[in-house]
Structures are given as C-alpha cells and as structure tokens.
Design a protein around this motif. Sequence first.
Motif, PDB file in Angstrom:
ATOM      1  N   PHE A 168      11.117  -1.281   6.998  1.00 12.06           N
ATOM      2  CA  PHE A 168      10.101  -1.601   5.999  1.00 12.06           C
ATOM      3  C   PHE A 168       9.250  -2.776   6.475  1.00 12.06           C
ATOM      4  O   PHE A 168       9.651  -3.573   7.328  1.00 12.06           O
ATOM      5  CB  PHE A 168      10.756  -1.965   4.668  1.00 12.06           C
ATOM      6  N   GLY A 169       8.053  -2.867   5.879  1.00  7.31           N
ATOM      7  CA  GLY A 169       7.174  -3.976   6.201  1.00  7.31           C
ATOM      8  C   GLY A 169       5.918  -3.939   5.356  1.00  7.31           C
ATOM      9  O   GLY A 169       5.732  -3.048   4.512  1.00  7.31           O
ATOM     10  N   ASP A 170       5.042  -4.917   5.586  1.00  6.94           N
ATOM     11  CA  ASP A 170       3.762  -4.999   4.885  1.00  6.94           C
ATOM     12  C   ASP A 170       2.644  -4.586   5.845  1.00  6.94           C
ATOM     13  O   ASP A 170       2.690  -4.902   7.042  1.00  6.94           O
ATOM     14  CB  ASP A 170       3.514  -6.423   4.389  1.00  6.94           C
ATOM     15  N   PHE A 171       1.629  -3.895   5.305  1.00 11.47           N
ATOM     16  CA  PHE A 171       0.544  -3.363   6.125  1.00 11.47           C
ATOM     17  C   PHE A 171      -0.813  -3.851   5.608  1.00 11.47           C
ATOM     18  O   PHE A 171      -1.060  -3.842   4.397  1.00 11.47           O
ATOM     19  CB  PHE A 171       0.541  -1.828   6.087  1.00 11.47           C
ATOM     20  N   GLU A 172      -1.665  -4.247   6.553  1.00 10.44           N
ATOM     21  CA  GLU A 172      -3.083  -4.484   6.281  1.00 10.44           C
ATOM     22  C   GLU A 172      -3.852  -3.643   7.285  1.00 10.44           C
ATOM     23  O   GLU A 172      -3.826  -3.927   8.489  1.00 10.44           O
ATOM     24  CB  GLU A 172      -3.440  -5.964   6.432  1.00 10.44           C
ATOM     25  N   GLU A 178      -2.933   0.104  -1.350  1.00  9.77           N
ATOM     26  CA  GLU A 178      -3.981  -0.122  -2.347  1.00  9.77           C
ATOM     27  C   GLU A 178      -5.327  -0.277  -1.651  1.00  9.77           C
ATOM     28  O   GLU A 178      -5.461  -1.017  -0.673  1.00  9.77           O
ATOM     29  CB  GLU A 178      -3.661  -1.377  -3.148  1.00  9.77           C
ATOM     30  N   LEU A 179      -6.328   0.438  -2.157  1.00  5.70           N
ATOM     31  CA  LEU A 179      -7.689   0.316  -1.627  1.00  5.70           C
ATOM     32  C   LEU A 179      -8.271  -0.992  -2.154  1.00  5.70           C
ATOM     33  O   LEU A 179      -8.598  -1.116  -3.337  1.00  5.70           O
ATOM     34  CB  LEU A 179      -8.534   1.508  -2.067  1.00  5.70           C
ATOM     35  N   VAL A 180      -8.431  -1.983  -1.281  1.00  6.04           N
ATOM     36  CA  VAL A 180      -8.809  -3.323  -1.730  1.00  6.04           C
ATOM     37  C   VAL A 180     -10.324  -3.542  -1.733  1.00  6.04           C
ATOM     38  O   VAL A 180     -10.793  -4.555  -2.253  1.00  6.04           O
ATOM     39  CB  VAL A 180      -8.128  -4.407  -0.859  1.00  6.04           C
ATOM     40  N   ASN A 181     -11.101  -2.617  -1.148  1.00  4.57           N
ATOM     41  CA  ASN A 181     -12.573  -2.761  -1.193  1.00  4.57           C
ATOM     42  C   ASN A 181     -13.206  -1.528  -1.836  1.00  4.57           C
ATOM     43  O   ASN A 181     -14.182  -0.977  -1.349  1.00  4.57           O
ATOM     44  CB  ASN A 181     -13.136  -2.999   0.213  1.00  4.57           C
ATOM     45  N   ARG A 182     -12.624  -1.114  -2.957  1.00  6.46           N
ATOM     46  CA  ARG A 182     -13.075   0.106  -3.638  1.00  6.46           C
ATOM     47  C   ARG A 182     -14.560   0.052  -3.982  1.00  6.46           C
ATOM     48  O   ARG A 182     -15.300   1.022  -3.816  1.00  6.46           O
ATOM     49  CB  ARG A 182     -12.242   0.331  -4.907  1.00  6.46           C
ATOM     50  N   LEU A 193      -7.025  -0.835   3.320  1.00  8.71           N
ATOM     51  CA  LEU A 193      -5.828  -0.500   2.552  1.00  8.71           C
ATOM     52  C   LEU A 193      -4.724  -1.504   2.857  1.00  8.71           C
ATOM     53  O   LEU A 193      -4.441  -1.792   4.031  1.00  8.71           O
ATOM     54  CB  LEU A 193      -5.353   0.910   2.902  1.00  8.71           C
ATOM     55  N   HIS A 194      -4.111  -2.026   1.797  1.00 10.21           N
ATOM     56  CA  HIS A 194      -2.998  -2.962   1.938  1.00 10.21           C
ATOM     57  C   HIS A 194      -1.765  -2.366   1.236  1.00 10.21           C
ATOM     58  O   HIS A 194      -1.881  -1.841   0.124  1.00 10.21           O
ATOM     59  CB  HIS A 194      -3.321  -4.317   1.307  1.00 10.21           C
ATOM     60  N   ALA A 195      -0.615  -2.456   1.881  1.00 13.42           N
ATOM     61  CA  ALA A 195       0.624  -1.935   1.292  1.00 13.42           C
ATOM     62  C   ALA A 195       1.753  -2.917   1.547  1.00 13.42           C
ATOM     63  O   ALA A 195       1.866  -3.470   2.638  1.00 13.42           O
ATOM     64  CB  ALA A 195       0.968  -0.574   1.887  1.00 13.42           C
ATOM     65  N   LYS A 196       2.586  -3.107   0.553  1.00 13.16           N
ATOM     66  CA  LYS A 196       3.747  -3.984   0.688  1.00 13.16           C
ATOM     67  C   LYS A 196       5.034  -3.170   0.627  1.00 13.16           C
ATOM     68  O   LYS A 196       5.174  -2.257  -0.184  1.00 13.16           O
ATOM     69  CB  LYS A 196       3.752  -5.047  -0.424  1.00 13.16           C
ATOM     70  N   ASN A 197       5.953  -3.540   1.498  1.00 12.43           N
ATOM     71  CA  ASN A 197       7.300  -2.964   1.514  1.00 12.43           C
ATOM     72  C   ASN A 197       7.277  -1.445   1.616  1.00 12.43           C
ATOM     73  O   ASN A 197       7.875  -0.740   0.810  1.00 12.43           O
ATOM     74  CB  ASN A 197       8.080  -3.404   0.268  1.00 12.43           C
ATOM     75  N   MET A 210       4.139  17.885   4.763  1.00 11.96           N
ATOM     76  CA  MET A 210       4.607  16.674   5.430  1.00 11.96           C
ATOM     77  C   MET A 210       4.375  15.462   4.546  1.00 11.96           C
ATOM     78  O   MET A 210       3.410  15.431   3.777  1.00 11.96           O
ATOM     79  CB  MET A 210       3.902  16.500   6.779  1.00 11.96           C
ATOM     80  N   GLU A 211       5.241  14.460   4.689  1.00 16.29           N
ATOM     81  CA  GLU A 211       5.293  13.363   3.736  1.00 16.29           C
ATOM     82  C   GLU A 211       5.222  11.996   4.390  1.00 16.29           C
ATOM     83  O   GLU A 211       5.754  11.797   5.499  1.00 16.29           O
ATOM     84  CB  GLU A 211       6.595  13.446   2.935  1.00 16.29           C
ATOM     85  N   TYR A 212       4.614  11.066   3.644  1.00 15.84           N
ATOM     86  CA  TYR A 212       4.533   9.657   4.059  1.00 15.84           C
ATOM     87  C   TYR A 212       4.477   8.818   2.784  1.00 15.84           C
ATOM     88  O   TYR A 212       4.276   9.355   1.692  1.00 15.84           O
ATOM     89  CB  TYR A 212       3.302   9.436   4.949  1.00 15.84           C
ATOM     90  N   PRO A 213       4.640   7.499   2.873  1.00 16.85           N
ATOM     91  CA  PRO A 213       4.600   6.696   1.650  1.00 16.85           C
ATOM     92  C   PRO A 213       3.286   6.864   0.891  1.00 16.85           C
ATOM     93  O   PRO A 213       2.208   6.694   1.458  1.00 16.85           O
ATOM     94  CB  PRO A 213       4.757   5.256   2.180  1.00 16.85           C
ATOM     95  N   MET A 214       3.386   7.290  -0.339  1.00 18.77           N
ATOM     96  CA  MET A 214       2.259   7.434  -1.276  1.00 18.77           C
ATOM     97  C   MET A 214       1.343   8.614  -0.958  1.00 18.77           C
ATOM     98  O   MET A 214       0.402   8.872  -1.722  1.00 18.77           O
ATOM     99  CB  MET A 214       1.408   6.151  -1.357  1.00 18.77           C
ATOM    100  N   ILE A 215       1.567   9.342   0.139  1.00 17.08           N
ATOM    101  CA  ILE A 215       0.643  10.408   0.515  1.00 17.08           C
ATOM    102  C   ILE A 215       1.399  11.533   1.220  1.00 17.08           C
ATOM    103  O   ILE A 215       2.375  11.283   1.931  1.00 17.08           O
ATOM    104  CB  ILE A 215      -0.495   9.867   1.409  1.00 17.08           C
TER     105      ILE A 215
END
Length: 770
Positions: free
Chosen positions: A250-254, A270-274, A321-325, A402-407
């Motif tokens: 696990f980790g945080d992504f920017e 999360e889309l941070v510049n919507r 997109l930013h994601a935590k954990n 096929m699967e990935y976190p949130m998508i």
Amino acid sequence: MKIYKYFFLSMAFLSVQAFAQEQEQEKPETKTGHTNNNKFKQLYDEFSTPNMFRTASGAPGPSYYQQQADYKMDITLDDDKATISGFETITYHNNSPDELTYLWVQLDQNMRAKDSKTPLIEGSGVAPAQQPSGFVSTYMKEPFDGGFNIMEVKEAGGKALQHTINRTMMRVELPKPLKSGEKFSFSIKWWYNINNHVDGRGRSGYEYFEKDDNRAYVIAQFYPRMAVYNDVEGWQNSQFWGRDEFALPFGDFEVNITVPADHILDGTGELVNRKDVFTKEMMNRYEKAKKSYDEPVIIVTQAEAEAAEKNKSIKTKTWKLHAKNVRDFAFTTSRKYIWDMMAVNIGGKDIMAVSLYPKEGNPLWEDWSTKAVASTLKSYSRMTFDYPYHKAISVHAKNQGMEYPMICWNYGRPDENGNYSDRTKYGMMSVIIHEVGHNFFPMIVNSDERQWTWMDEGLNTFTQYVAEQDFGKWYPDALSEGDETYPSRRGPAAKIIPYMGGNQDFIAPIMTKGLNTYQFGSNAYSKPATALNILRTTIMGEELFDYAYRTYAQRWMFKHPTPEDFFRTMEDASAVDLDWFWRGWFYTTDWVDIGVKDVKKYYVSSEPNKYVKDIVAQRGMKISDLPPLVYMVEEGSEDYKESLKNGSAVENSSTLKEYLMDNFTADERKNIKEPKYFYSITFEKPGGLVMPIIVEYTYSDGTSKTETYPAQIWRYNDKEVSKSVASDKEIVKITVDPNLETADIDTSNNSWPKEVQQSDFDKFKNQVRD
C-alpha cells in the motif's frame, strides 16, 4: 447368583453390541511406520507455525508489519503514436525489522517485450486446421515490441543507481543498507509502446475503433511498481508469466496524467483539479449526480461523445489524481466516452458509482452498469466492511474483465443495432459485480495473487454470487422473462459437478500456485466459491459464517493475509472445527459421492431372534436365563417368517410394555412416543470428500422430514456408516442430498428404493416418440 448371572449376560450383550458398532469404524492407522490419513486429522502439518507476526487465531500478531511505497508520477499518453511515458519518484518505507541492501521493482510490461519468455513456457503442436488470424499470429506475425524502456534509475540527489533487470523484475542496489524504520527515495524514467488489448487479450492497452479512427485506453501495470516484502515470502519477486496477478504494498499516490484535450479520463484516486478539466455544464451535472440515489446522471452525453469522435484536438490537458492507502493505480482515457454517475449511501457516507463507455456499449451500459456498481458496493459492504473509498468506476472494454483500486474494465457489448441477448446482458452484469467486488478482495484485503490466486478470485466469486442474488432482488427489472432469481453461473453446488467429477489427470488442488493449475477458471474461481457457498448454507449456517467472514475481512483490510489466516479466522470466530473441510476441498482433488447402500426394516418382538439364540447357545445357557430384553426382528428374515407362521405378533413386546408400566406414570406414558417402524440405513461414500449426510425421509402419508447428520459421522469409517431410525410412520422413500447442496457427482445411488436412471438412448427414443 441369579443377579450375577443377569449382570454377566447383560454385560456380554453390551460387549456384543459394542463389537458390532466397531465393525462400522475404520480406525486410522497410527502405528509406527504408517501415516495418519484420517480425514479429520488437524492441519498442523500443513499450516505455518503461529508467531508474533501472525497468531494462531488468524489475526495479525503484535509484531505484524508491512512496507509502504509512495509514488509521485508525471505521465504522458501520446495518442498518435500509442505510447506512454513517465517519470516517477518512489519513496519506500522499511517498516520491517530487517535491514535491506536492495529493492525489487516489478516491470510487468516486460511480459510483452520482444524477447519475452512467456510464449515459450506453453506447449504447442501443429494444429491440423486454424483460422487465418490464428495462423498469421502464430507463424507470420512479428512479436509486438512492448516492454519497458528504462531510461534512468536515480537516487534523490540525481546519482545513478546500479540496477539489474531480470525479465519482469528489476533489482535496485541501495547506496547503503536501509535500516528498519528508515525510508529511501529514488526515481525511474521510462516509456513503452501501448498494446492493442483486443489482439492477445491483454489486461491493459487500447481498443481501436476503425469506423471513427479512435482508441479507448484502459491503462494498468503501466509504471514500475514495488514488490512486496513481508514476513512470509521475504521479497515476493516471482516472475510474471502472464497469468498469476500481482502482489503489491500500500501507499499514497500523486499522479498527473497528460492526454489530448478532448479526452475524458478517470482513474484511481480523487480528481483534485476537476474545475480545470470539466466544463461548466459537466460541473452542474456532477453536482446533481451527487444527490441522485436512484438513477444515474449523465455527465458526458452520447451526443457530446459522438461529436468529440469527429475531431482530434492537438492540444493537451492534464488530469490530477491523488489517492491515499491504495495498492495500485490505473486509469482510462478516450474521446469516445459517455460518462454517468450516481450516489450510493454506504454506512452513512455517500460513494459515487461511476461508468464510462463508448456509444458501442449502449443501450445496455446506460441502463445497467452504474446500478450494478451501486448494488455491488451495498452487498459487499454488508458481507465485509463499509467500502472505504469515495468512488467505484466501471469502464466498458471489449473482452475485458480486470480490476484495480476504484476502477475496473468490463465486457458486454450489444450488436451494431443495439440489440443484445440474455447471455450478453447477464454476462455484463456479472463481470461488473465481480470486478467491482475485487475492490474488497484483493485491493483492500490484500492477499498475494502471485502465489494464491484463489484468495482473491475464489473469495470474490463467492461474494459475487451473494451480490448477484441481491441484485436480482433489488432490481427485478434486470431479470429476463421467466427468471425468478438471478441466474448465477458460479456458486451453486450443482455448477461444479462436471469439473470435480472430471478427469483427475487434469485437476489440481486449490492450494496450488495459479500458474501451475489445470482448468484455471474452475480451480481458482468456481471450486473455492462453491466450497464457501456450501460452507455457508449447508455446514455452518449463514449467521455463523457471515460473522466469521466479516471478522476475516475486517481483521485483514489494508493488510496482507495468507491462506492460514483465512482458515484460522473462520474457525476462531465461529467455534466450528473445519480442518476436515479445508483439507478435503482445498488440499485434495477428491469429490463428493454419498449414497444409500442398504435399508433394513425391523419390528419389536417378544420372541428371541436367531442372533440372540446363537449367543445363548454359544454360552451354554437357556433363553430363560436371560434378563428381560427387547428383541428386534428384521422384515423378511427367518425369524420374521417364523413369527408370522406361528401367528405371534412382531409389532409389540410384552417385556417393553411391562417396563413402561413399571417405570412411568400414566401421565408420563401419554408423552412417550410409540414408534411402529424401525430401520437400519447404511450410507456409503464412494467419493473421497467428507461431507454431512443430508437425508430426506418420505412417509406413506405423503409427509417428509429432512435430517442432517454432521460430517463427523464419517470420523471412524470413511467408507460407510449406519443409522437406526425409529418412526411412527412407514418410510417409503429415502433421498440423500435432496436439494443438491453438496456437489454430489453421482446421484444414481442417492435414493431408496433406487430410482431407475434413464439412459441417453432411452431419452432420445422418448423424444422421438413425443
């Protein structure tokens, strides 16, 4: 002296009875030089020893640890050249008690490199006939030039790091040992050619739409990713051959992703510049979608998507997109996308259910994709834990699942006129439920897919079955005419019979590394899902099972469980000893086959039967020397015939009546049962799997009763057991597994009187006559 004689004879008869019972007990061999192969032997030999990292209860121990890998990435997708490039900075946190001298990074795209060894591990021969496309692909086509081009690997100060690439793994040498509690940052610059996932069924890539000259991209495994280091494997650096999926920390992504300006994009995080990438109209629709809980709101309409298809912008736009954990990151992008969203409330928190699809997916996708996402989140949250992320996305992609976190990407496409069959509709709904469900297993309950495929696919397929049945209840309009419930393809016991009863030369235990299993889908998906469904509905009961299943999920959410952690937790939280079940279903390829071998009817009599007479004769005694006894006479036996011939009753016993009169009051005698029929029923088990014996007794008055004998009934004899049954009504039929709950591969021996099985030829003749 007479009292002593009665005592002696009573003990003698008790000993004879005990001896008769022991004949039905096949004790396990435990002598020196022999192995205890008893099906109820505990799994101590198979299980890892509990320790400070993983406890005997199946919970994380006080010293449990896991590593963390954080990523900052700048990604550019070149739509004209179909290439992707990136610069990433990885910060690796060593939370282990160990000192590390190197790190392992996964380069999964190298499976598609020109010099990939993946095609070489599959045996092949010359096909006597082939479709032209297959012939060209096999013999005439140059291999796709995929795989990572690693441009640089540097530490934070800019100094190059020594690294070695071994196929799909890269070892990065650390400038100095990384001690426990320390972190290390380094960067990788890379690029590769994106593959056409329709050609070769890749998990990631693009689909090309020739009619409008556009691509839809589903991008995953696209960046060098840290391998897992833990207390079980050390470094999980097993090579990626194409089947076994992934083990990730696990980790945080920017992540900043630059694509053509007319593309629609979404992905993990999360889309941070919507407001920068949405139009004003899209923002208004998005705000409306956040308040819509029943019907999806269209964010990008089909008309807008079709207009975008006609022109290709030369400008670019960056989506942030930013994601935590999270354990991974994936995204999708295309100018062809229609986009809709709907809110779903999970545990008091609003989650966005989202779908992206080209016009080729309509009308099916607009009608059902997002509703399937929402329903899945509700069902899985009930079975495990409240979904912790803020969205779940379903993306339409040909032949994908096929699967990935949130998508996730999912198949199911109508024909060019928008028509579709029930098979296409249910297939699309099921794959969405399955792939969205993977958010729970293994994206959050983060098992090692590279080693134990069944821990994500099997558990997920089981929970998918529960969710499909919920979907059919919550959205009855989704069911086709004639379907009262959702027609699940996997889960019900009867569905696994062809596989379990098949050729044993091509079946492997579930506890086999996924790469090495035969019939991968049945082994990793269907069989474990069926096993858990049987465990839930037939053996443990829903209440006990669901509590234990939730306990496992909640203990190991955002952690790395092993099979033992699952097995131990299920027993720890339920007080049900299941070692016999795990051993049979997961460690062997045995099958279920339980039947009725023999049925004998008995009557109570005052006259001694031949068995007793023989015992008395052997002892040199007289019948008059015996204590008061109740005798059982088998219907059809010589004793029975003699009783009828002499006119003596075989349905009562003066001894029994005297005992009742002497030992019970009149009121007490009113509450005593008076069975008229007595049966000895012998059940056989030609199959190797231990299972409960579920029996339906049908009586002469048309009523019936179902009795379940626990699996432990086989603990002394693995071949056959007998049960005595007393009844005040005559039994006219006995059926084992009447509702097909146990995956019994041969039902021809399940009934008494034995039912005549019609041959295939007779069935054909009857069809012709009709």
